[in-house]
Design an enzyme around this catalytic site. Structure first.
Site, PDB file in Angstrom:
ATOM      1  CG  HIS A 118      32.944  21.152   6.204  1.00 47.34           C
ATOM      2  ND1 HIS A 118      33.277  19.933   5.677  1.00 47.34           N
ATOM      3  CD2 HIS A 118      33.028  22.039   5.165  1.00 47.34           C
ATOM      4  CE1 HIS A 118      33.530  20.057   4.390  1.00 47.34           C
ATOM      5  NE2 HIS A 118      33.404  21.323   4.063  1.00 47.34           N
ATOM      6  CG  HIS A 139      35.564  25.726   3.581  1.00 47.98           C
ATOM      7  ND1 HIS A 139      35.486  26.165   2.275  1.00 47.98           N
ATOM      8  CD2 HIS A 139      34.597  24.785   3.728  1.00 47.98           C
ATOM      9  CE1 HIS A 139      34.509  25.509   1.651  1.00 47.98           C
ATOM     10  NE2 HIS A 139      33.947  24.675   2.515  1.00 47.98           N
ATOM     11  CG  HIS A 163      25.853  21.623   1.249  1.00 48.42           C
ATOM     12  ND1 HIS A 163      26.179  21.640  -0.093  1.00 48.42           N
ATOM     13  CD2 HIS A 163      27.012  21.903   1.906  1.00 48.42           C
ATOM     14  CE1 HIS A 163      27.458  21.905  -0.234  1.00 48.42           C
ATOM     15  NE2 HIS A 163      27.993  22.085   0.966  1.00 48.42           N
ATOM     16  CG  PHE A 206      -1.829  -1.192   1.282  1.00 50.48           C
ATOM     17  CD1 PHE A 206      -2.813  -1.397   0.324  1.00 50.48           C
ATOM     18  CD2 PHE A 206      -1.677  -2.138   2.284  1.00 50.48           C
ATOM     19  CE1 PHE A 206      -3.637  -2.498   0.374  1.00 50.48           C
ATOM     20  CE2 PHE A 206      -2.493  -3.249   2.346  1.00 50.48           C
ATOM     21  CZ  PHE A 206      -3.474  -3.441   1.378  1.00 50.48           C
ATOM     22  CG  HIS A 245      29.561  19.019   2.890  1.00 50.74           C
ATOM     23  ND1 HIS A 245      29.541  20.226   3.548  1.00 50.74           N
ATOM     24  CD2 HIS A 245      29.979  18.097   3.802  1.00 50.74           C
ATOM     25  CE1 HIS A 245      29.935  20.054   4.796  1.00 50.74           C
ATOM     26  NE2 HIS A 245      30.204  18.765   4.976  1.00 50.74           N
TER      27      HIS A 245
END
Length: 271
Positions: free
Chosen positions: A92, A219, A86, A71, A82
């Site tokens: 990170h 970063h 995102h 069903f 990533h």
């Protein structure tokens, strides 16, 4: 109790959210989806050897109205953290390794004011264009200061290539060529009161960020300062330079360094 009294009580108990809900219901505030669609065709970062890459997004059917599940239909998701639109959590990067994972990001960092810095013309003329501190300071002279606890969204027009992996990554024998920010700009931003930095490209750093010092400075500096990154954003052209509110909804992955996220903007509709 009269309907007028009921509405008064309702508005009083609803507090400041009532105004927002009324604006949404009255179409005075528009919801803009800034998220790229997620599928096996979504362009993803490709690191050169010897570095390892994440897997692309894919779905595995478990049942489809058949014997394993007569069903219902349900599927397993296979994806890297990533992938697509995102969020980058501080852990990170090595400089943020002792800070927040995705599940522990403070909620006020995920909702806040957003400003849009438009450098589409510069990126069209030079795909390796780097945002500098003086560019942001010139923007501030015209539009006001960056928002405390808010998001800086960097518009370069790169979302036009979001359905074309080759053009989106724009790589040749010398590497990828996509716009980003200089190391000095990344360091300067890390010292401001913003919550994070969002881009239309595959990562918050420029394609040639591996040649900068330090490598991948967005970063290095932003995540090291407990700030956050958003990538592969869409539809920034529909946002004003300032005045939008950003809502970022990642999966609360315990230990997660990033997560695909739905990113929405609330924008006052022009009269």
């Amino acid at each position: 109790m009269s309907s007028e009294t009921t509405n008064t009580v309702s508005h009083r108990t609803g507090g400041p959210l009532v105004g927002l809900l009324d604006a949404l219901a009255g179409h005075d505030v528009e919801i803009v989806d800034l998220t790229n669609r997620l599928s096996h065709e979504t362009p993803t970062l490709r690191l050169p050897e010897p570095f390892a890459n994440l897997i692309d997004f894919s779905l595995e059917t478990v049942s489809e109205y058949d014997e394993p599940g007569p069903f219902w239909k349900h599927q397993n998701i296979h994806t890297g953290e990533h992938i697509g639109t995102h969020i980058d959590a501080p852990i990170h990067w090595v400089t943020g390794r002792h800070s927040h994972d995705v599940a522990d990001i403070p909620l006020p960092r995920l909702i806040g004011p957003a400003v849009v810095l438009d450098f589409t013309a510069e990126a069209a003329a030079d795909p390796d264009f780097l945002l500098e501190v003086e560019h942001i300071q010139a923007w501030e002279e015209q539009h006001g200061p960056l928002p405390e606890g808010g998001w800086v969204l960097y518009r370069t027009g790169w979302d036009a290539f979001a359905r074309d992996r080759e053009r989106f990554l724009n790589a040749d024998e010398s590497g990828s060529h996509t716009p980003g920010a200089s190391a000095a700009c990344a360091q300067w931003l890390s010292r401001t009161g913003i919550a994070g930095f969002g881009v239309e490209t595959v990562g918050i750093d420029a394609g040639k960020a591996g040649t900068l010092e330090p490598i991948f400075p967005m970063h290095y500096y932003l995540l090291g300062a407990d700030k956050y990154g958003l990538t592969s954003l869409q539809n920034l052209a529909q946002l004003p330079p300032r005045g939008a509110m950003l809502i970022v909804a990642p999966l609360p992955i315990v230990g997660g360094t990033g997560s695909p996220a739905r990113v929405l903007a609330l924008v006052p509709r022009s009269s």
